[in-house]
Scaffold this motif. Structure first.
Motif, short mmCIF file in Angstrom:
data_model
loop_
_atom_site.label_atom_id
_atom_site.label_comp_id
_atom_site.label_asym_id
_atom_site.label_seq_id
_atom_site.Cartn_x
_atom_site.Cartn_y
_atom_site.Cartn_z
N MET A 1 0.82 -1.19 0.00
CA MET A 1 0.00 0.00 0.00
C MET A 1 0.87 1.26 0.00
O MET A 1 0.50 2.24 -0.64
N ILE A 2 2.01 1.22 0.72
CA ILE A 2 2.86 2.41 0.77
C ILE A 2 3.44 2.73 -0.60
O ILE A 2 3.54 3.88 -0.99
N GLU A 3 3.82 1.71 -1.35
CA GLU A 3 4.41 1.94 -2.66
C GLU A 3 3.41 2.52 -3.67
O GLU A 3 3.81 3.01 -4.71
N SER A 4 2.13 2.48 -3.36
CA SER A 4 1.14 3.05 -4.26
C SER A 4 1.01 4.57 -4.09
O SER A 4 0.37 5.22 -4.90
N ILE A 5 1.66 5.14 -3.06
CA ILE A 5 1.65 6.59 -2.86
C ILE A 5 2.51 7.23 -3.95
O ILE A 5 3.58 6.73 -4.28
N GLU A 6 2.08 8.36 -4.47
CA GLU A 6 2.70 8.98 -5.65
C GLU A 6 4.19 9.24 -5.51
O GLU A 6 4.97 8.90 -6.38
N LYS A 7 4.65 9.85 -4.44
CA LYS A 7 6.05 10.25 -4.29
C LYS A 7 6.95 9.14 -3.77
O LYS A 7 8.16 9.31 -3.70
N VAL A 8 6.40 7.99 -3.39
CA VAL A 8 7.19 6.88 -2.88
C VAL A 8 7.79 6.11 -4.05
O VAL A 8 7.07 5.69 -4.96
N LYS A 9 9.11 5.96 -4.04
CA LYS A 9 9.81 5.28 -5.13
C LYS A 9 10.02 3.80 -4.85
O LYS A 9 10.31 3.03 -5.75
N GLY A 10 9.91 3.40 -3.58
CA GLY A 10 10.08 2.00 -3.24
C GLY A 10 10.13 1.83 -1.73
O GLY A 10 10.18 2.80 -0.98
N SER A 11 10.13 0.57 -1.28
CA SER A 11 10.24 0.28 0.15
C SER A 11 10.79 -1.12 0.32
O SER A 11 10.67 -1.96 -0.57
N PHE A 12 11.45 -1.34 1.46
CA PHE A 12 11.97 -2.67 1.77
C PHE A 12 12.21 -2.79 3.26
O PHE A 12 12.25 -1.80 3.99
N PHE A 13 12.33 -4.03 3.72
CA PHE A 13 12.58 -4.33 5.13
C PHE A 13 13.98 -4.88 5.22
O PHE A 13 14.33 -5.85 4.54
N ASN A 14 14.84 -4.24 6.05
CA ASN A 14 16.23 -4.66 6.15
C ASN A 14 16.71 -4.44 7.58
O ASN A 14 16.53 -3.36 8.14
N SER A 15 17.32 -5.43 8.18
CA SER A 15 17.92 -5.35 9.52
C SER A 15 16.93 -4.83 10.56
O SER A 15 17.27 -3.99 11.38
N GLY A 16 15.73 -5.28 10.51
CA GLY A 16 14.74 -4.88 11.49
C GLY A 16 14.15 -3.50 11.27
O GLY A 16 13.45 -2.99 12.13
N GLN A 17 14.44 -2.88 10.13
CA GLN A 17 13.91 -1.55 9.83
C GLN A 17 13.11 -1.60 8.54
O GLN A 17 13.52 -2.23 7.58
N TYR A 18 11.97 -0.92 8.56
CA TYR A 18 11.18 -0.77 7.35
C TYR A 18 11.60 0.55 6.73
O TYR A 18 11.44 1.61 7.34
N GLN A 19 12.17 0.51 5.54
CA GLN A 19 12.70 1.71 4.90
C GLN A 19 11.88 2.07 3.68
O GLN A 19 11.51 1.20 2.89
N ILE A 20 11.61 3.36 3.54
CA ILE A 20 10.81 3.87 2.43
C ILE A 20 11.68 4.82 1.62
O ILE A 20 12.29 5.74 2.17
N ILE A 21 11.73 4.62 0.32
CA ILE A 21 12.50 5.47 -0.58
C ILE A 21 11.56 6.54 -1.14
O ILE A 21 10.54 6.22 -1.74
N LEU A 22 11.95 7.80 -0.90
CA LEU A 22 11.09 8.92 -1.29
C LEU A 22 11.70 9.67 -2.46
O LEU A 22 12.90 9.60 -2.70
N GLY A 23 10.89 10.45 -3.15
CA GLY A 23 11.35 11.25 -4.27
C GLY A 23 12.27 12.37 -3.85
O GLY A 23 12.38 12.73 -2.68
N THR A 24 12.93 12.96 -4.82
CA THR A 24 13.91 14.01 -4.59
C THR A 24 13.31 15.21 -3.86
O THR A 24 12.25 15.69 -4.22
N GLY A 25 14.02 15.68 -2.82
CA GLY A 25 13.61 16.86 -2.07
C GLY A 25 12.50 16.64 -1.07
O GLY A 25 12.15 17.53 -0.30
N LEU A 26 11.93 15.48 -1.06
CA LEU A 26 10.78 15.21 -0.19
C LEU A 26 11.20 14.89 1.24
O LEU A 26 10.47 15.20 2.18
#
Length: 70
Positions: A1-26
């Motif tokens: 669901m998070i990846e369907s947000i317009e400015k979100v470029k991607g997401s992943f779970f690594n080392s116990g952290q949920y990380q969200i990749i956001l667009g430039t300047g955001l």
């Protein structure tokens, strides 16, 4: 669901952290908004990690690790 947000470029779970990749300047805009909401302003320059010996070792490793491949 998070990846369907317009400015979100991607997401992943690594080392116990949920990380969200956001667009430039955001990131800075979101950070400022979160600080406004929670009412905290922890200046990164004031935060010290470890004692003085640990900080000195980290500083030396930051200097010398990039030149190891040379």
């Amino acid at each position: 669901m998070i990846e369907s947000i317009e400015k979100v470029k991607g997401s992943f779970f690594n080392s116990g952290q949920y990380q969200i990749i956001l667009g430039t300047g955001l990131v800075n805009r979101i950070y400022n908004e979160v600080i406004n909401i929670i009412g905290e302003n922890n200046n990164a320059d004031e935060v010290k990690y470890g004692n003085s010996f640990q900080r000195a070792i980290r500083m030396f490793s930051d200097v010398f690790v990039p030149i190891i491949p040379v």
